[in-house]
Design a protein around this motif. Structure first.
Motif, PDB file in Angstrom:
ATOM      1  N   ALA A 265       0.573   4.747   5.050  1.00 52.14           N
ATOM      2  CA  ALA A 265      -0.662   4.452   4.389  1.00 52.14           C
ATOM      3  C   ALA A 265      -1.300   3.261   4.564  1.00 52.14           C
ATOM      4  N   ILE A 266      -0.647   2.243   5.286  1.00 51.49           N
ATOM      5  CA  ILE A 266      -1.061   0.989   5.625  1.00 51.49           C
ATOM      6  C   ILE A 266      -1.606   1.394   7.039  1.00 51.49           C
ATOM      7  N   ALA A 267      -1.266   1.929   7.791  1.00 53.36           N
ATOM      8  CA  ALA A 267      -1.899   2.338   9.186  1.00 53.36           C
ATOM      9  C   ALA A 267      -3.099   2.887   8.490  1.00 53.36           C
ATOM     10  N   LEU A 268      -3.303   3.901   7.776  1.00 52.00           N
ATOM     11  CA  LEU A 268      -4.702   4.570   7.598  1.00 52.00           C
ATOM     12  C   LEU A 268      -5.549   3.382   6.774  1.00 52.00           C
ATOM     13  N   TRP A 269      -4.788   2.395   6.034  1.00 54.86           N
ATOM     14  CA  TRP A 269      -5.775   1.519   5.433  1.00 54.86           C
ATOM     15  C   TRP A 269      -6.273   0.500   6.471  1.00 54.86           C
ATOM     16  N   GLN A 270      -5.610   0.095   7.680  1.00 55.14           N
ATOM     17  CA  GLN A 270      -6.124  -0.547   8.626  1.00 55.14           C
ATOM     18  C   GLN A 270      -7.103  -0.018   9.615  1.00 55.14           C
ATOM     19  N   ASN A 271      -6.976   1.128   9.828  1.00 53.10           N
ATOM     20  CA  ASN A 271      -7.723   2.061  10.515  1.00 53.10           C
ATOM     21  C   ASN A 271      -9.329   2.061   9.597  1.00 53.10           C
ATOM     22  N   TYR A 272      -9.198   2.424   8.299  1.00 50.31           N
ATOM     23  CA  TYR A 272     -10.418   2.405   7.697  1.00 50.31           C
ATOM     24  C   TYR A 272     -10.961   0.876   7.596  1.00 50.31           C
ATOM     25  N   LEU A 273     -10.124  -0.054   7.477  1.00 52.57           N
ATOM     26  CA  LEU A 273     -10.867  -1.414   7.397  1.00 52.57           C
ATOM     27  C   LEU A 273     -11.462  -1.603   8.518  1.00 52.57           C
ATOM     28  N   GLU A 274     -11.044  -1.223   9.857  1.00 51.50           N
ATOM     29  CA  GLU A 274     -11.923  -1.594  11.034  1.00 51.50           C
ATOM     30  C   GLU A 274     -12.860  -0.742  11.148  1.00 51.50           C
ATOM     31  N   SER A 275     -13.174   0.592  10.695  1.00 50.20           N
ATOM     32  CA  SER A 275     -14.295   1.276  10.786  1.00 50.20           C
ATOM     33  C   SER A 275     -15.599   0.752   9.719  1.00 50.20           C
ATOM     34  N   ILE A 276     -15.169   0.203   8.538  1.00 45.23           N
ATOM     35  CA  ILE A 276     -16.207  -0.429   7.883  1.00 45.23           C
ATOM     36  C   ILE A 276     -16.711  -1.924   8.142  1.00 45.23           C
ATOM     37  N   ASN A 277     -15.936  -2.447   8.787  1.00 45.55           N
ATOM     38  CA  ASN A 277     -16.255  -3.776   9.290  1.00 45.55           C
ATOM     39  C   ASN A 277     -16.855  -4.037  10.872  1.00 45.55           C
ATOM     40  N   TYR A 278     -17.761  -2.911  10.948  1.00 45.86           N
ATOM     41  CA  TYR A 278     -18.380  -2.890  12.340  1.00 45.86           C
ATOM     42  C   TYR A 278     -19.643  -3.755  12.353  1.00 45.86           C
TER      43      TYR A 278
ATOM     44  N   VAL B 276       0.847  -1.207  -0.004  1.00 48.86           N
ATOM     45  CA  VAL B 276      -0.126  -0.025   0.000  1.00 48.86           C
ATOM     46  C   VAL B 276       1.011   1.251   0.073  1.00 48.86           C
ATOM     47  N   ILE B 277       0.754   1.885  -0.847  1.00 48.70           N
ATOM     48  CA  ILE B 277       1.607   3.153  -0.966  1.00 48.70           C
ATOM     49  C   ILE B 277       0.798   4.597  -1.049  1.00 48.70           C
ATOM     50  N   GLY B 278      -0.366   4.460  -1.010  1.00 52.29           N
ATOM     51  CA  GLY B 278      -1.204   5.697  -0.712  1.00 52.29           C
ATOM     52  C   GLY B 278      -2.533   5.374  -0.498  1.00 52.29           C
ATOM     53  N   PHE B 279      -3.194   5.869   0.594  1.00 51.90           N
ATOM     54  CA  PHE B 279      -4.543   5.912   0.962  1.00 51.90           C
ATOM     55  C   PHE B 279      -5.197   7.191   1.342  1.00 51.90           C
ATOM     56  N   ASN B 280      -6.358   7.565   0.664  1.00 53.44           N
ATOM     57  CA  ASN B 280      -7.043   8.809   1.064  1.00 53.44           C
ATOM     58  C   ASN B 280      -8.521   8.749   1.051  1.00 53.44           C
ATOM     59  N   ASN B 281      -8.922   8.813   2.248  1.00 50.90           N
ATOM     60  CA  ASN B 281     -10.654   8.905   2.333  1.00 50.90           C
ATOM     61  C   ASN B 281     -11.340   7.812   1.426  1.00 50.90           C
ATOM     62  N   GLY B 282     -10.776   6.351   1.646  1.00 54.74           N
ATOM     63  CA  GLY B 282     -11.388   5.281   1.020  1.00 54.74           C
ATOM     64  C   GLY B 282     -11.025   5.122  -0.296  1.00 54.74           C
TER      65      GLY B 282
END
Length: 547
Positions: A534-547, A514-520
């Motif tokens: 970028a990977i940290a942002l992706w993991q946070n996003y993944l947790e937020s949508i897998n509620y 993952v080399i870039g992540f921005n608002n989904g």
């Protein structure tokens, strides 16, 4: 008091109407494209044009991804796949010089708006041959208000958008007896698409049935029929098996047996089983009636009693009504444009005085009908109603910022919110080299399609020019959009789950980083380590949508 316009006033008003139509459709479709709502077909045509500027005419990996070899046989998409095996569209070469000067996906959007706007102007000129300016003007404005015209005008670029312009011009040439131009436009019409000969066949039937030019009509019918048969059975199979193994079966498989069928076999299946054909033509009954009423509505239902409309439009209608699938009876989709030329030309001749009782009389000998104030008001009401139906149907999600996609549950994306995402998406798209291979989600496809190697997720492999199967260099996915739509649409929910699982799989196996992540929106590159932020942002996003 009757509605009157002088010749000068009629010309002025139709030009104003055409400019308004062009401005509105172009504004809406460009807004759709630049806010990332143009989709797969826009990418296909853009890649076809882009490959054409590189000398690789009608080649497309995006079209290859839809081919029977990929869909049914499990092969990987090929960069040298010729789209002519799916749709035979040599008329697109006419516009290649324009694209060469302006090599952008949005150029196709501009071309489509111009085609349809110009068709309305030619329709007005066609009407003026027999009608006073006021009626010719209302017919042309009805064309701009028709759901069957406006809906496809607000969609991705499509080859059928050329049909009204070519057919109206052909009919105008016929009325003026410019037979050399008639012949050129007839050939041009056949070159638009393999099934455009069906509309031209209807013109030939009209010329025979009306006894205006029966010999020419016989030539038109014969040439159109033989062209379609030869093209679909002899020429297109040279490029691929898609006609016999995919398109015929998907649309007309109920008339055939086995895993493939030619157009001749489908025709024989219809002729040999007339009961099945009759049932297909009228079912579903409500949807069939609604479709006809939608075609007739902007002309105040005049085509229903216009013999020329039935003579010309019956054949493209026969193709639609005899087919299977939900899309054939959706009036806001591109297929409806095959029907509109006959519908509107028939309305012109009806107002010129031609009816079922005098169908075989020369139009010039008929008595033109008078437009009464009461009917004019009803006609304007019908046009407004057609506009309302078009707007509320939100064709191709072009009006997503005005019309919610779902009421319960509520799904609505305001324009300011989507425009805020545009620079965020662009920042990631700009990181992809112009010569790199890419796999992208549907709404990002048009913006990465000006390249040789591009496919749609979840596919990751393609066959390059060397004949080697490779994994794409970059993956870019807009998960935010899928997330917003998943509450109301099962397919988007499944796609979101599929995409997130795919990304987790390729990153966990260190195939992509993952080399870039921005608002989904996520960007991955093959064979590199993930960027820590970028990977940290992706993991946070993944947790937020897998509620």
């Amino acid at each position: 008091m009757l509605f009157k316009l002088t010749q000068k006033q009629g010309l002025q008003w139709i030009i104003i109407s055409a400019i308004a139509f062009l401005a509105i459709t172009l504004g809406l479709t460009l807004h759709r494209h630049f806010t990332f709502y143009s989709s797969y077909d826009q990418g296909i045509f853009n890649q076809v044009f882009w490959n054409g500027t590189q000398g690789n005419f009608f080649q497309s990996t995006l079209s290859s991804q839809l081919s029977t070899n990929v869909v049914h046989s499990g092969e990987v998409p090929k960069v040298n796949y010729h789209r002519l095996g799916q749709h035979f569209t040599p008329a697109l070469l006419l516009w290649l010089p324009i694209y060469y000067i302006f090599p952008y996906p949005a150029t196709l959007t501009v071309l489509q708006a111009i085609f349809i706007t110009a068709a309305g102007l030619v329709l007005y000129a066609l009407g003026r041959i027999y009608l006073e300016p006021a009626i010719a003007f209302l017919i042309a404005v009805s064309f701009y208000c028709a759901n069957a015209v406006l809906g496809p005008s607000l969609a991705n670029f499509h080859d059928i958008s050329q049909i009204p312009l070519f057919i109206f011009s052909l009919l105008w040439a016929m009325e003026k007896r410019y037979w050399w131009l008639f012949g050129l436009l007839g050939i041009g019409t056949l070159a638009i698409r393999e099934d455009s000969g069906i509309t031209l066949f209807g013109v030939g039937v009209y010329l025979i049935a009306s006894r205006r030019y029966p010999k020419i009509g016989l030539v038109v019918c014969s040439f159109s029929f033989l062209y379609i048969v030869a093209l679909t059975n002899l020429i297109m199979p040279l490029f691929s098996d898609d006609v016999a193994k995919r398109f015929m079966l998907e649309r007309f498989g109920q008339y055939a047996e086995g895993e493939s069928a030619s157009t001749l076999e489908i025709i024989w299946g219809m002729v040999s089983n007339p009961l099945r054909l009759a049932v297909e033509l009228v079912t579903p009954v409500f949807d069939t009636i609604k479709y006809l009423l939608g075609q007739w509505l902007p002309l105040a239902f005049i085509p229903a009693v216009a013999p020329a409309s039935w003579a010309i439009a019956s054949f493209p209608l026969l193709k639609l009504f005899s087919g299977q699938g939900e899309s054939v009876l959706v009036i806001s989709l591109r297929y409806a444009m095959n029907v509109t030329p006959g519908i509107f030309y028939g309305a012109i001749l009806w107002w010129a005085g031609q009816g079922f009782g005098n169908f075989n009389r020369q139009v010039a000998d008929c008595q033109p009908r008078t437009l009464r104030p009461q009917f004019r008001r009803f006609w304007v009401f019908c046009m407004c109603l057609s506009l309302i139906f078009t707007i509320t149907s939100n064709p191709s999600r072009t009006l997503y910022f005005l019309i919610p996609d779902s009421i319960q549950p509520w799904v609505y994306i305001p324009a300011p919110e989507q425009w805020q995402r545009v620079p965020q998406i662009r920042s990631l798209l700009n990181k992809i080299p112009s010569d790199a291979s890419v796999s992208a989600t549907t709404y990002l496809i048009p913006h990465v399609s000006s390249r040789r190697e591009v496919i749609r997720l979840p596919a990751l492999e393609l066959e390059n020019d060397a004949g080697n199967t490779i994994s794409v260099d970059y993956i870019i996915a807009d998960l935010w959009q899928l997330e917003r739509y998943r509450a109301a649409f099962k397919l988007d929910r499944l796609r979101l789950e599929s995409m997130t699982n795919l990304i987790e799989d390729v990153t966990s196996r260190n195939l992509y980083g993952v080399i870039g992540f921005n608002n989904g929106v996520i960007l991955l590159q093959k064979g590199v380590d993930s960027d820590l932020k970028a990977i940290a942002l992706w993991q946070n996003y993944l947790e937020s949508i897998n509620y």
